[in-house]
Design a protein around this motif. Structure first.
Motif, short mmCIF file in Angstrom:
data_model
loop_
_atom_site.label_atom_id
_atom_site.label_comp_id
_atom_site.label_asym_id
_atom_site.label_seq_id
_atom_site.Cartn_x
_atom_site.Cartn_y
_atom_site.Cartn_z
N GLY A 189 0.79 -1.23 0.00
CA GLY A 189 0.00 0.00 0.00
C GLY A 189 0.82 1.27 0.00
O GLY A 189 0.28 2.35 -0.21
N GLY A 190 2.12 1.16 0.24
CA GLY A 190 2.97 2.35 0.27
C GLY A 190 3.66 2.49 1.61
O GLY A 190 3.97 1.50 2.28
N LEU A 191 3.91 3.73 2.02
CA LEU A 191 4.58 4.03 3.28
C LEU A 191 3.71 4.95 4.12
O LEU A 191 3.07 5.86 3.61
N LEU A 192 3.70 4.71 5.43
CA LEU A 192 2.88 5.53 6.33
C LEU A 192 3.48 6.91 6.55
O LEU A 192 2.76 7.90 6.61
N GLN A 193 4.80 7.00 6.66
CA GLN A 193 5.47 8.27 6.94
C GLN A 193 6.69 8.43 6.04
O GLN A 193 7.83 8.44 6.51
N PRO A 194 6.48 8.55 4.72
CA PRO A 194 7.63 8.64 3.80
C PRO A 194 8.51 9.86 4.04
O PRO A 194 9.70 9.85 3.68
N LYS A 195 7.96 10.91 4.67
CA LYS A 195 8.74 12.11 4.98
C LYS A 195 8.82 12.35 6.48
O LYS A 195 9.01 13.49 6.93
N GLY A 196 8.67 11.30 7.25
CA GLY A 196 8.74 11.43 8.69
C GLY A 196 7.41 11.84 9.29
O GLY A 196 6.47 12.22 8.59
N LYS A 197 7.34 11.77 10.61
CA LYS A 197 6.09 12.09 11.31
C LYS A 197 5.67 13.53 11.09
O LYS A 197 4.47 13.84 11.01
#
Length: 452
Positions: A156-164
């Motif tokens: 599905g992708g990434l939850l925090q691709p650029k950090g929180k």
């Protein structure tokens, strides 16, 4: 019974052998205990592929510090063959790095695939490439994924691709710098060809960076499925040295956390379709393939039976449910903004579950009324009581899920994981090694040995 005959025929052409498999598939049904498999099989009215393999074992799931594990510790056990504390991924309690056999497979020239229906930085897929003290360190996990040697990642992708805070370097860009091609659309996905490192992201991911629930596909089309991701993985990973591919059905667990039987059944069947892709591959590669299917733990304490329907059940009732708990909860939340009356709530429940309030028992009516009062803040319950009743989920949704399950002859004991042993099934080269009773770490040790 077509799948049963296919699996039986496959068993006949995949002889037991001393040689190690060239191609290894490990399927992990997150939260998929024996009750979930039995329910999906009965609902589907035919033998599912995952329930028809010739070798079956019983697997214990505890973590190092808890009898009831979480997916991080269980994933680490399945990926590396070593126990760790719940919440930890690829790392021991004293901070020692625990290496998965996927890393060893890379050193031995095999290509590696990690596929999931949830986010790629979630606990189970992360266990095959990451080392963090907390499964909630999503950005750190994403960065380790971007710098890994995994050849194919899909989910599905990434939850925090650029950090929180959304201000860190983009993990997708880090992946591109490490040689990955990132496919976000169906067209880009279909264009992926062998010879590249690839990350495939679901075109229409949910807010949780997952695929859409199978039950929601009628209202929110999901152009790519777990089976599609598995099929593409075979295409990209095939090479003279063979491959290892882990495929996780992650949303079985999520549905069971919310006690959503209909969504759990559909996710289990979607998982089975991915297994079927591997079985068809094995039919083309007899004597070279091993398929292992297991679970990290059971979720929900699902029981196939209920006091309301003693020796009867009717799982066809699950067809009445129109939306997953997630979509239904979103609809309830939207309606509450303009003031959701109890009559309107009952109508929503009737529309989605086919439950007529007037035909419910007195106890069921009271449970639904209380859920509406709690949801609309007309009644306040102590935190512990609210958590026991609704498990942190939308109260109206949970009340409807439980009433609906009881009508079908199903019961739930928890909104969390259980310590129930899970089933492990296998077919192909060395599949006989997976019979008997054993700990989940044994699965990893066996697979590691087969890389020698």
């Amino acid at each position: 019974m077509k799948k049963l005959f296919a699996a039986t025929a496959l068993a006949a052409v995949l002889p037991l052998a001393a040689a190690n498999p060239k191609y290894i598939f490990l399927f992990i049904g997150d939260g998929m205990g024996a009750p979930q498999v039995a329910l999906a099989t009965e609902y589907a009215r035919e033998k599912l592929t995952l329930g028809s393999l010739p070798t079956v074992g019983v697997t214990a799931t505890r973590s190092l510090n808890r009898f009831i594990t979480d997916s991080a510790a269980a994933g680490t056990a399945l990926a590396a063959g070593e126990k760790t504390n719940s919440g930890m991924i690829g790392q021991s309690p004293d901070g020692r790095r625990i290496e998965s056999y996927a890393a060893e497979a890379v050193r031995r020239g095999k290509k590696i695939g990690v596929v999931t229906s949830v986010s790629l930085d979630h606990a189970t897929p992360a266990a095959f490439y990451a080392h963090v003290p907390s499964r909630s360190s999503y950005y750190d996990i994403a960065c380790q994924m971007a710098q890994s040697d995994i050849d194919y990642l899909a989910g599905g992708g990434l939850l925090q691709p650029k950090g929180k805070d959304g201000r860190r370097p983009d993990a997708y860009e880090l992946a591109r710098k490490n040689g990955y091609t990132v496919a976000r659309t169906v067209k880009e996905f279909e264009a992926l060809k062998p010879g590249i490192k690839a990350i495939a992201v679901a075109p229409n991911p949910t807010r949780q960076a997952s695929l859409q629930y199978e039950i929601d596909r009628a209202v929110a089309p999901n152009p790519l499925t777990l089976a599609d991701f598995t099929r593409k993985g075979i295409e990209l990973l095939q090479n003279p040295n063979g491959f290892f591919m882990m495929v996780e059905g992650g949303m079985i667990d999520w549905a069971c956390h919310a006690n959503d039987a209909a969504a759990a059944v559909q996710e289990t069947i979607a998982f089975d379709r991915a297994v079927e892709v591997a079985v068809k591959f094995a039919e083309r590669h007899p004597g070279e393939t091993l398929i292992v299917i297991t679970a990290d733990h059971e979720t929900g304490g699902l029981t196939l039976g209920h006091g309301q329907t003693p020796y009867l059940n009717d799982y066809s009732l699950l067809d009445r449910q129109k939306l997953s708990f997630q979509k239904f909860s979103a609809e309830v939340k939207k309606r509450k903004r303009s003031g959701l009356s109890f009559a309107e709530a009952c109508k929503l429940v009737e529309t989605n579950y086919g439950l007529d309030y007037g035909k419910l028992t007195t106890a069921e009516q009271a449970a639904l009324k209380q859920a509406w009062e709690v949801s609309t803040q007309k009644r306040t319950l102590p935190e512990a009581e609210a958590d026991e009743l609704y498990g942190g989920h939308e109260p109206i949704t949970v009340a409807a899920n439980r009433i609906f399950a009881a009508k079908a002859g199903l019961g739930w004991s928890t909104y969390a994981h259980t310590a129930l042993p899970v089933l492990t099934a296998a077919i192909g080269i060395n599949s006989e090694k997976f019979t008997g009773r054993y700990d989940n770490t044994a699965i990893a040790r066996l697979l590691r040995e087969m890389l020698q």
